[in-house]
Design a protein around this motif. Structure first.
Motif, PDB file in Angstrom:
ATOM      1  N   ALA A   1       1.116  -1.043   0.029  1.00 50.55           N
ATOM      2  CA  ALA A   1      -0.235   0.053   0.569  1.00 50.55           C
ATOM      3  C   ALA A   1       0.294   1.516   0.530  1.00 50.55           C
ATOM      4  N   ARG A   2       2.238   0.865   0.478  1.00 50.45           N
ATOM      5  CA  ARG A   2       2.584   2.395   0.275  1.00 50.45           C
ATOM      6  C   ARG A   2       3.450   2.768  -0.882  1.00 50.45           C
ATOM      7  N   ARG A   3       3.893   1.095  -0.808  1.00 49.29           N
ATOM      8  CA  ARG A   3       4.690   1.957  -2.133  1.00 49.29           C
ATOM      9  C   ARG A   3       3.915   1.933  -3.492  1.00 49.29           C
ATOM     10  N   VAL A   4       2.745   1.671  -3.111  1.00 52.62           N
ATOM     11  CA  VAL A   4       1.559   2.335  -4.357  1.00 52.62           C
ATOM     12  C   VAL A   4       1.035   3.666  -4.071  1.00 52.62           C
ATOM     13  N   ALA A   5       1.121   4.101  -3.150  1.00 54.24           N
ATOM     14  CA  ALA A   5       0.469   5.120  -3.032  1.00 54.24           C
ATOM     15  C   ALA A   5       2.311   6.329  -3.466  1.00 54.24           C
ATOM     16  N   GLU A   6       3.178   5.779  -3.463  1.00 56.95           N
ATOM     17  CA  GLU A   6       4.330   6.705  -3.471  1.00 56.95           C
ATOM     18  C   GLU A   6       4.469   6.864  -5.364  1.00 56.95           C
ATOM     19  N   ARG A   7       3.767   5.334  -5.533  1.00 58.62           N
ATOM     20  CA  ARG A   7       4.317   5.374  -6.852  1.00 58.62           C
ATOM     21  C   ARG A   7       3.601   6.106  -7.994  1.00 58.62           C
ATOM     22  N   PHE A   8       1.575   6.009  -7.453  1.00 60.44           N
ATOM     23  CA  PHE A   8       1.010   6.766  -8.356  1.00 60.44           C
ATOM     24  C   PHE A   8       0.668   8.408  -7.663  1.00 60.44           C
ATOM     25  N   GLY A   9       0.651   8.233  -6.269  1.00 59.31           N
ATOM     26  CA  GLY A   9       0.834   9.420  -5.654  1.00 59.31           C
ATOM     27  C   GLY A   9      -0.928   9.470  -4.998  1.00 59.31           C
ATOM     28  N   ARG A  10      -1.627   8.820  -4.753  1.00 62.73           N
ATOM     29  CA  ARG A  10      -2.898   8.540  -3.867  1.00 62.73           C
ATOM     30  C   ARG A  10      -3.716   7.446  -4.971  1.00 62.73           C
ATOM     31  N   VAL A  11      -4.562   6.536  -3.874  1.00 61.08           N
ATOM     32  CA  VAL A  11      -5.094   5.606  -4.102  1.00 61.08           C
ATOM     33  C   VAL A  11      -6.323   6.389  -4.388  1.00 61.08           C
ATOM     34  N   ASP A  12      -7.621   5.550  -5.521  1.00 60.74           N
ATOM     35  CA  ASP A  12      -9.179   6.087  -5.163  1.00 60.74           C
ATOM     36  C   ASP A  12      -9.423   5.252  -5.559  1.00 60.74           C
ATOM     37  N   ALA A  13      -9.197   3.773  -5.984  1.00 57.65           N
ATOM     38  CA  ALA A  13     -10.573   3.227  -5.206  1.00 57.65           C
ATOM     39  C   ALA A  13      -9.543   1.839  -5.260  1.00 57.65           C
ATOM     40  N   VAL A  14      -9.940   0.724  -4.623  1.00 58.82           N
ATOM     41  CA  VAL A  14      -9.596  -1.214  -3.931  1.00 58.82           C
ATOM     42  C   VAL A  14     -10.267  -2.047  -4.024  1.00 58.82           C
ATOM     43  N   VAL A  15     -10.053  -2.891  -4.900  1.00 59.11           N
ATOM     44  CA  VAL A  15     -11.220  -4.022  -5.503  1.00 59.11           C
ATOM     45  C   VAL A  15     -10.098  -5.326  -4.692  1.00 59.11           C
ATOM     46  N   ALA A  16     -10.856  -5.620  -3.143  1.00 54.80           N
ATOM     47  CA  ALA A  16     -10.642  -6.618  -2.821  1.00 54.80           C
ATOM     48  C   ALA A  16     -11.802  -8.279  -3.344  1.00 54.80           C
ATOM     49  N   ASN A  17     -10.943  -8.800  -4.600  1.00 51.57           N
ATOM     50  CA  ASN A  17     -10.629  -9.870  -5.366  1.00 51.57           C
ATOM     51  C   ASN A  17     -10.397 -10.674  -4.890  1.00 51.57           C
TER      52      ASN A  17
END
Length: 296
Positions: A74-90
């Motif tokens: 989660a930390r690396r995703v936020a660093e890579r894209f700057g933000r997280v708008d939607a999460v799909v727990a699939n």
């Protein structure tokens, strides 16, 4: 954020994105303009899916049941894209067979991946969703509404994730975060095809009443999921008739018990003594924590 989520330029995280529902959802969201963060336990398959997407995408190898790994992701995703708008727990797995003869490890793994893994995913990404006032979508199933014989772990896990998502919604609504639950019946993924190869499960499914006896194509189901994400919907029905099933859910366990009493005596000898095993290609490869849901 408003009740609508325009996907262009937004970052969506999909777990279990290596195959099945997760991979197709990644393609659909990417085609609608979203940036994709793919998470799962099949690294090579994740890389192939990410490379195939028309828009910006990246992938992270992680077991959804590993809290430390998911927090790092989660930390690396936020660093890579700057933000997280939607999460799909699939991410999800399934196992078929009589509970009495079930392999305890396989039974427990279904609960750990589907239920505990969803909670771990939500815990890891919720801080970012609070910042973006984003959207969390929990993939559930017809199995949450209508418990079926020979699928006890899957039914328990999907009923659990549905209840978890409803409880989470009440906790985060005042922060502007929306939480949705998606319901799917049997959808044409490797998990469903693996179930078809089991003679007892195949025969049991064939005796289900219409429309639950059908296996549905992936693309229309995923299109409905993507549209629901855009609407930040509380409930999404991958097959439209599931809306009616949810409305009459109180009657479904009783109807299912009657159906089982009629048909299970003839099927039980086939299944007796056969241990429960995980279904699907990813489960067979030992990568069960990142598979795409879709058995129904």
């Amino acid at each position: 954020m408003s009740s609508h989520l325009p996907l262009r330029g937004r970052t969506a995280v999909v777990t279990g994105a290596a195959r099945g529902i997760g991979a197709q959802l990644a393609r659909t969201l990417s085609a609608r303009g979203a940036r994709l963060a793919l998470v799962g336990s099949e690294e090579a398959a994740l890389e192939r899916v990410a490379a195939s997407l028309p828009g910006e995408a990246d992938h992270w190898h992680a077991d959804v049941t590993d809290a430390d790994a998911m927090t790092r992701t989660a930390r690396r995703v936020a660093e890579r894209f700057g933000r997280v708008d939607a999460v799909v727990a699939n991410a999800g797995v399934a196992a078929g067979g009589l509970f009495l003869d079930s392999d305890p490890g396989a039974w427990r793994r279904v609960i750990e991946v589907n239920l505990v893994g969803s909670a771990v995913t939500a815990r890891a990404f919720l801080p970012a969703l609070l910042v973006s006032r984003g959207y969390y979508l929990q993939i559930a199933s017809l199995a949450a509404l209508a418990p079926a014989p020979m699928m006890s772990a899957y039914c328990a896990s999907k009923a659990g994730v549905e209840s978890f998502a409803h409880a989470l919604r009440t906790e985060v609504a005042h922060h502007g975060v929306r939480v949705g639950v998606a319901y799917l019946s049997w959808t044409d993924t490797d998990m469903a095809r693996s179930a078809e190869q089991d003679s007892t499960l195949r025969e049991l499914r064939a005796r289900l009443p219409w429309p639950a006896d059908r296996t549905y194509p992936v693309a229309p189901a995923v299109d409905r999921l993507a549209s629901g994400i855009e609407r930040r919907a509380h409930h999404i029905y991958a097959q439209p008739w599931l809306r009616a099933a949810r409305l009459v859910r109180a009657a479904l366990p009783t109807a299912g018990a009657r159906h089982a009493r009629r048909h299970l005596p003839a099927l039980e000898p086939w299944a007796s003594g056969t241990p429960t095993t995980l279904l699907g290609a990813s489960a067979a490869s030992g990568a069960g924590a990142g598979t795409g849901a879709g058995a129904g």
